[in-house]
Design an enzyme around this catalytic site. Structure first.
Site, PDB file in Angstrom:
ATOM      1  N   HIS A   1       0.820  -1.216   0.000  1.00 19.15           N
ATOM      2  CA  HIS A   1       0.000   0.000   0.000  1.00 19.15           C
ATOM      3  C   HIS A   1       0.848   1.257   0.000  1.00 19.15           C
ATOM      4  O   HIS A   1       0.399   2.319  -0.403  1.00 19.15           O
ATOM      5  CB  HIS A   1      -1.013  -0.043   1.140  1.00 19.15           C
ATOM      6  CG  HIS A   1      -2.137  -0.958   0.809  1.00 19.15           C
ATOM      7  ND1 HIS A   1      -2.192  -2.243   1.269  1.00 19.15           N
ATOM      8  CD2 HIS A   1      -3.192  -0.791  -0.017  1.00 19.15           C
ATOM      9  CE1 HIS A   1      -3.259  -2.827   0.760  1.00 19.15           C
ATOM     10  NE2 HIS A   1      -3.883  -1.977  -0.019  1.00 19.15           N
TER      11      HIS A   1
ATOM     12  N   GLU B   1     -10.595 -11.487  -4.542  1.00 24.60           N
ATOM     13  CA  GLU B   1      -9.161 -11.371  -4.271  1.00 24.60           C
ATOM     14  C   GLU B   1      -8.631 -12.522  -3.434  1.00 24.60           C
ATOM     15  O   GLU B   1      -7.460 -12.571  -3.090  1.00 24.60           O
ATOM     16  CB  GLU B   1      -8.839 -10.020  -3.623  1.00 24.60           C
ATOM     17  CG  GLU B   1      -9.700  -9.634  -2.444  1.00 24.60           C
ATOM     18  CD  GLU B   1      -9.367  -8.246  -1.888  1.00 24.60           C
ATOM     19  OE1 GLU B   1      -8.348  -7.653  -2.285  1.00 24.60           O
ATOM     20  OE2 GLU B   1     -10.121  -7.772  -1.026  1.00 24.60           O
TER      21      GLU B   1
ATOM     22  N   ASP C   1      -4.076  -8.790  -4.016  1.00 23.61           N
ATOM     23  CA  ASP C   1      -4.202  -9.885  -3.056  1.00 23.61           C
ATOM     24  C   ASP C   1      -4.370 -11.230  -3.750  1.00 23.61           C
ATOM     25  O   ASP C   1      -3.824 -12.235  -3.298  1.00 23.61           O
ATOM     26  CB  ASP C   1      -5.383  -9.632  -2.114  1.00 23.61           C
ATOM     27  CG  ASP C   1      -5.000  -8.645  -1.027  1.00 23.61           C
ATOM     28  OD1 ASP C   1      -3.929  -8.830  -0.422  1.00 23.61           O
ATOM     29  OD2 ASP C   1      -5.747  -7.683  -0.796  1.00 23.61           O
TER      30      ASP C   1
ATOM     31  N   CYS D   1      -9.602  -3.932 -10.026  1.00 22.79           N
ATOM     32  CA  CYS D   1      -9.068  -2.723  -9.388  1.00 22.79           C
ATOM     33  C   CYS D   1      -7.684  -2.954  -8.791  1.00 22.79           C
ATOM     34  O   CYS D   1      -7.119  -2.065  -8.173  1.00 22.79           O
ATOM     35  CB  CYS D   1     -10.035  -2.211  -8.332  1.00 22.79           C
ATOM     36  SG  CYS D   1     -10.342  -3.400  -7.033  1.00 22.79           S
TER      37      CYS D   1
HETATM   38  C1  PEP Z   1      -6.258  -5.727  -4.363  1.00 24.21           C
HETATM   39  O1  PEP Z   1      -6.012  -6.529  -3.470  1.00 24.21           O
HETATM   40  O2  PEP Z   1      -5.971  -5.924  -5.553  1.00 24.21           O
HETATM   41  C2  PEP Z   1      -6.903  -4.442  -4.056  1.00 24.21           C
HETATM   42  C3  PEP Z   1      -7.276  -3.637  -5.007  1.00 24.21           C
HETATM   43  O3  PEP Z   1      -7.061  -4.114  -2.746  1.00 24.21           O
HETATM   44  P1  PEP Z   1      -5.852  -3.618  -1.807  1.00 24.21           P
HETATM   45  O4  PEP Z   1      -4.683  -3.314  -2.680  1.00 24.21           O
HETATM   46  O5  PEP Z   1      -6.333  -2.414  -1.092  1.00 24.21           O
HETATM   47  O6  PEP Z   1      -5.625  -4.780  -0.903  1.00 24.21           O
HETATM   48 MG    MG Z   2      -6.930  -6.315  -1.564  1.00 23.47          MG
END
Ligand code: PEP
Ligand code: MG
Length: 589
Positions: free
Chosen positions: A197, A439, A463, A510
């Site tokens: 993140h 995910e 994920d 996403c």
């Molecule tokens: C993902 O896991 O691809 C996602 C978009 O969520 P995050 O990156 O916030 O875990």
């Molecule tokens: Mg995620």
């Protein structure tokens, strides 16, 4: 005389694009570095006074937090801080510090740190589980006391006085959330992966970043000149004049390339044979909305709400959340915003919540699992999202769904929230779409079942890749195994899209893979309906989609599915990219 350092080139993992040169600021080390400082006999009383003041200040802070948490979450949650107060009131600890101070005549912060370490060691060696559990209380309180003793500011990154490049062993997502783009030109860290993140935040801040450099903090000192090349994952320490010149040219070239792409931002996102693809952006905070609009995305495919809960002492109220979500919805209208419910845990922590340390945080009490266990927090958020849906086009999605039961439980709570709002006469969109993030591999494999209870899917590849390949997304040591192009990942994605379409629902993505230009043709060919990327990636993805027909994309996807390894797929995809958009592929190389 200062000796001029030799130029050093380090290779890490590209986290956010762009090239920047600046002065290094080493973050993290200065914070609680406590030196051994002798004091005179006549300074002892003053040191004791400082210690007592720090204890009092810490106590007041904790009483304050306890009060707020008790009011907002209930008395039982406030009780957690009673244990912290007990640590402060422990006369044994204070007496030991004072006695040692008098005897050794060293600065009180040094003595206190020493006593604290000894306490922690003794507690960790005890057999008693209850006492062992007190270690985290002692640690928390000890840190606070130390902070107050040395007058350290916890918000260094938001108070930088000049433009710097932040160099750190690690930066937490909450660190990056406090960074001010105005004074942070770029950053680089020893650890971390491409989809941590922290890396994702760098993209949203639009500052170049490189992670996973392993030995960086050992080589850089505050004030050194450094170049961050976020396109290739390179950091150069003390560059020679020749290197500086070369990178200045590189920077100008990259800016010109971005400008050229941006000139096309108003064009529709359609394939050459007319298939309309939804191109949306991911945002972390409402302040990201202008960037979404500036880069030509048509909506928000992922609003990570957890940043709204970070870097604050309390939890946001329903009212505050409502204001934030509705302001985003209003600005993005007539396009949609997909608000994701709280996804804490993994690499995102909230200091105001008492979530115990976990052995495997990514596999632990995270996201929907946390929310279902805390319906008070979850329902307040869902009420806020529902209320905001009266002010724009809002969709909502749940993170980390692993099976049907979780989806049903979450939807049941949502129904409760709707009933409450109706009773209270508060407006909301009764037809708000509710989707599931896919995910977790179990969700991908059972996506035919989940599709019955969801209005859409959004594939969270960050994920999904880490869970299906068993590769920690934030660990630089195994970053080479983190392969979006792995046949296992592609097969999962293919089946999620097929199952979604069979059930008549749309499927988006996403995760960062949606913004990976080498994967666009394959994803398009597999039938993905929506791409949600960081705002800065949107123009590139649109450019590729506009250069393909669906027939071409399907053929590329089909061929990719026959290949045997991630490396083969990646090489094939890069080759195809060069054929589709030769100028762009050159630029990225
Ligand atoms: C993902 O896991 O691809 C996602 C978009 O969520 P995050 O990156 O916030 O875990
Ligand atoms: Mg995620």
């Amino acid at each position: 005389m200062t000796v001029k350092k030799k130029e050093t080139v380090l290779k890490g993992i590209p986290a956010a694009p762009g090239v920047v040169t600046g002065k290094a600021f080493l973050y993290g080390r200065e914070q609680y570095t406590i030196s051994r400082r002798n004091i005179r006999e006549d300074q002892i009383q003053n040191e004791i006074k400082r210690f007592k003041e720090a204890l009092l200040q810490t106590k007041n802070e904790i009483v304050d937090i306890k009060k707020r948490i008790s009011e907002e979450l209930g008395v039982e949650h406030g009780q957690i801080f009673s244990a912290h107060l007990l640590v402060i009131d422990d006369t044994m600890l204070t007496e030991e510090v004072v006695a040692k101070l008098k005897k050794e005549k060293l600065a009180v912060e040094y003595i206190f740190q020493d006593v604290l370490r000894r306490y922690i060691k003794v507690f960790s060696e005890m057999d008693d589980e209850y006492l062992k559990e007190r270690i985290s209380d002692i640690n928390d309180v000890g840190r606070r006391i130390l902070k107050n003793l040395i007058g350290a500011k916890e918000d260094i990154l938001s108070n930088l006085k000049e433009k710097v490049i932040v160099i750190a062993y690690d930066l937490s997502p909450s660190d990056t959330a406090t960074m001010h783009k105005k004074n942070v030109k770029g950053f680089a860290t020893d650890i971390g992966g491409r989809t941590s993140h922290t890396a994702i935040m760098a993209k949203s801040l639009e500052i170049p970043a490189v992670v996973g450099l392993e030995v960086l903090t050992k080589k850089v000192e505050t004030g050194d000149t450094v170049i961050i090349d976020g396109n290739h994952g390179i950091v150069i320490i003390s560059p020679s004049p020749r290197t500086l010149k070369r990178y200045e040219e590189e920077r100008e070239k990259f800016i010109a390339f971005e400008k050229h792409l941006l000139e096309q931002k108003g064009l529709p996102c359609v394939t050459l044979d007319g298939r309309k693809i939804e191109l949306a952006s991911n945002i972390e905070v409402p302040e990201d909305v202008p960037s979404v609009l500036a880069h030509g995305a048509e909506g928000i495919g992922l609003y990570r709400t957890e940043y709204f809960f970070m870097n604050r002492k309390d939890l946001p109220t329903e009212e505050e959340q409502f204001r934030a979500y509705s302001s985003v919805a209003k600005k993005i209208k007539p396009h949609a915003v997909i608000v994701r419910t709280l996804d804490i845990g993994g690499d995102k922590f909230l200091s105001q919540l008492d979530v115990p340390q976990q052995m495997n945080p990514f596999l632990g009490w995270r996201a929907i699992r946390f929310c279902l266990a805390r319906p008070d927090i979850f329902k307040a958020q869902m009420r806020a999202i529902l209320r905001a849906s009266a002010h724009g086009k809002i969709r909502m999605m749940y993170p980390m769904i692993s099976g049907l039961a979780e989806l049903q439980q979450a939807n049941a709570l949502l129904e409760d929230a709707k009933k409450e709002l109706k009773k209270e006469g508060l407006p909301f969109d009764e037809n708000m779409e509710v989707g599931a993030m896919i995910e977790v591999p179990s969700a991908a494999v059972t996506s035919d079942i989940l599709a019955r209870e969801a209005d859409f899917f959004s594939i969270g590849t960050n994920d999904l890749i880490q869970y299906s390949l068993a590769v920690d997304r934030v660990n630089e040591k195994i970053a080479y195994l983190y392969e979006p192009a792995h046949p296992a990942v592609l097969r999962l994605i293919k089946s999620v899209i097929e199952n979604g379409h069979k059930a008549g629902i749309w499927v988006g993505m996403c995760g960062e893979m949606a913004g990976d230009i080498s994967m666009t043709a394959i994803l398009l060919g597999l039938g993905l309906d929506e791409f949600s990327t960081s705002p800065i990636a949107a123009p590139e993805i649109k450019r590729i989609i506009r250069a393909l027909t669906m027939t071409q994309a399907r053929a590329i996807a089909e061929e990719a599915m026959t290949l045997l390894t991630g490396k083969d797929v990646q090489a094939f995809a890069s080759r195809k990219l060069k054929e589709i958009v030769p100028d762009m592929a050159d630029e990225i190389e």
